[in-house]
Motif scaffolding. Structure first.
Motif, short mmCIF file in Angstrom:
data_model
loop_
_atom_site.label_atom_id
_atom_site.label_comp_id
_atom_site.label_asym_id
_atom_site.label_seq_id
_atom_site.Cartn_x
_atom_site.Cartn_y
_atom_site.Cartn_z
N GLU A 207 4.94 -35.06 7.47
CA GLU A 207 4.49 -36.04 6.49
C GLU A 207 4.75 -35.53 5.07
O GLU A 207 5.22 -36.25 4.21
N LYS A 208 4.43 -34.24 4.86
CA LYS A 208 4.54 -33.65 3.52
C LYS A 208 5.88 -32.97 3.34
O LYS A 208 6.38 -32.34 4.27
N ASP A 209 6.42 -33.03 2.14
CA ASP A 209 7.68 -32.35 1.82
C ASP A 209 7.49 -30.83 1.93
O ASP A 209 6.46 -30.30 1.55
#
Ligand SMILES: [Zn+2]
Length: 457
Positions: A207-209
């Motif tokens: 979900e997160k970079d």
């Protein structure tokens, strides 16, 4: 009757020789996973009551040389190219020969034979090893070109921790995600969104970079792991390519990072973590026994890990005292320093080292080692100077590095330096066509044998 006996005998010999044509191909690459790293993991597992590494029981095992066209010591791009194309190249080249000409890789061959193709890694999807399975460039650092080639390549499933970008990048991850969508990729962010989609090319990321997944030793429950990506790849490829089969490359990419940091417990947990993805391939093989081939190898050794005899030490089970990576320990020390600075007493730092590494519990540092630990504490906390040192992927407190080396000493583990070495690596093979791999002596022999055995000419 005689004819039936002859036929049965032939069938038996054919089965025993493992001479079937593999339809489903799994190719695992433990980045930096030398022979000693594998042996240390098994020694630790045995002492800790854990099962031996599944691939260390594979029926075909040998060693392969890893040198590149540049010399004895390869980098991951040249090694990845050797493993994906069967041709040696210059360090930092990816999918191109020493003249810069593009080389045909296993993904392209599999695709041309109608198979599905998946590429999965615990680092970024356009990092050196995965990149060697879809890109053709003379610089592994040319992330723009690699990402552009990635979105244009004929791969059905790409899974990893992120998309590496240039140092001065201002476009961000979203730019590439939008370009991926425009190019027809189904972009899934977070493991809850992973599902098979008929006929779609999947790009699966957290979900997160980020640049890499958490180290196995540091990962919190519920985090996206390599085996989540591997499972999603298998499901997607099997749903879409049941008839023609598939080729899936899975890289345990962080073993290399941890060995660059000379972090023995971190490396052991990371190798066990990759083995959980190998377990998924073994389950697949159990369901498709005559059509599945599993290859496990490494691109090179990292760190020059060795065991040195010392009658007081050499206890791999003491690694169980290590509860976080050297990188995470450095973060904890930095946080403590930020909180209480020069007012932090040695005893508090000592407690942190005990909790994180098991020092003064299982491993008793010698007086000289304790003196050096205190000196590094003084330099970092009391003198407030620059107390950090960088390796290729990690900038860490010298105190954290030295404390981890004290633990390694207790376990009998020594390191040559923070870089790759030219040691040969293990090759472990199980499944349809396995016998042919016993003759491999060089890393280029692996894809060349696979091309022959799987009919990917
Ligand atoms: Zn490396």
């Amino acid at each position: 009757m005689k004819r039936i006996t002859t036929f049965l005998l032939f069938l038996l010999l054919w089965t025993l020789s493992g001479a079937q044509t593999p339809k489903y191909i799994f190719y695992f690459i433990g980045d930096g996973m030398g022979i000693n790293q594998v042996q240390l993991t098994n020694a630790y597992n045995a002492a800790a009551g854990l099962p031996a590494l599944n691939f260390s029981a594979f029926p075909v095992q040998t060693f392969v040389a890893t040198q590149s066209a540049s010399g004895l010591v390869t980098d991951s791009a040249a090694a990845g190219t050797a493993l994906s194309t069967g041709t040696k190249t210059t360090n930092y080249y990816m999918g191109a020969d020493p003249d810069g000409a593009p080389l045909r890789n296993l993904s392209e061959r599999a695709r041309q034979h109608g198979k599905g193709v998946g590429i999965v890694t615990s680092t970024s999807v356009n990092h050196a090893t995965p990149g060697a399975f879809f890109a053709h460039t003379t610089s592994r650092r040319d992330f723009k070109t690699i990402s552009t080639q990635m979105l244009a390549c004929q791969v059905d499933f790409l899974g990893g921790a992120g998309i590496l970008r240039e140092k001065d990048d201002t476009l961000g991850r979203d730019y590439w995600l939008n370009r991926a969508k425009e190019a027809g990729w189904e972009v899934c962010l977070g493991k809850d969104t992973f599902r098979t989609r008929p006929g779609k090319r999947m790009l699966c990321l957290p979900e997160k970079d980020g640049k890499e997944l958490s180290y196995a030793i540091d990962a919190a429950g519920g985090e996206l792991r390599l085996q989540d990506l591997t499972r999603a790849a298998i499901d997607h490829l099997y749903a879409n390519y049941r008839r023609k089969g598939f080729f899936l490359m899975v890289e345990g990419g962080l073993i290399d990072y941890l060995c660059h940091s000379n972090d023995p417990g971190g490396a052991v947990h990371e190798i066990n973590d990759m083995a959980q993805s190998v377990e998924l391939a073994l389950q697949f093989l159990a369901a498709h026994p005559h059509e599945t081939l599993i290859i496990v190898t490494a691109d090179h050794e990292t760190g020059g890990m060795a065991y040195a005899y010392d009658r007081r030490t050499g206890r791999p089970e003491w690694l169980s005292g290590q509860t976080c990576s050297m990188r995470a320990l450095s973060g904890r020390l930095a946080a403590l320093k930020k909180e209480s600075g020069e007012n932090t007493p040695w005893i508090q730092v000592k407690d942190l080292l005990r909790e994180s590494l098991g020092l003064w519990e299982s491993v008793q540092p010698t007086a000289a080692k304790e003196k050096q630990l205190k000196q590094l504490y003084k330099e970092s906390f009391l003198d407030n100077g620059d107390s950090r040192e960088a390796d290729l992927y990690t900038t860490a407190e010298r105190l954290a590095r030295y404390a981890v080396s004290c633990l390694g000493w207790g376990c009998g583990v020594k390191w040559l330096d923070n870089n790759h070495t030219g040691s040969p690596v293990g090759l472990y093979v199980k499944g349809a066509g396995q016998a042919a791999f016993a003759a491999c002596r060089d890393n280029t022999d692996i894809p060349n044998t696979l091309v022959r055995v799987a009919g990917l000419q």
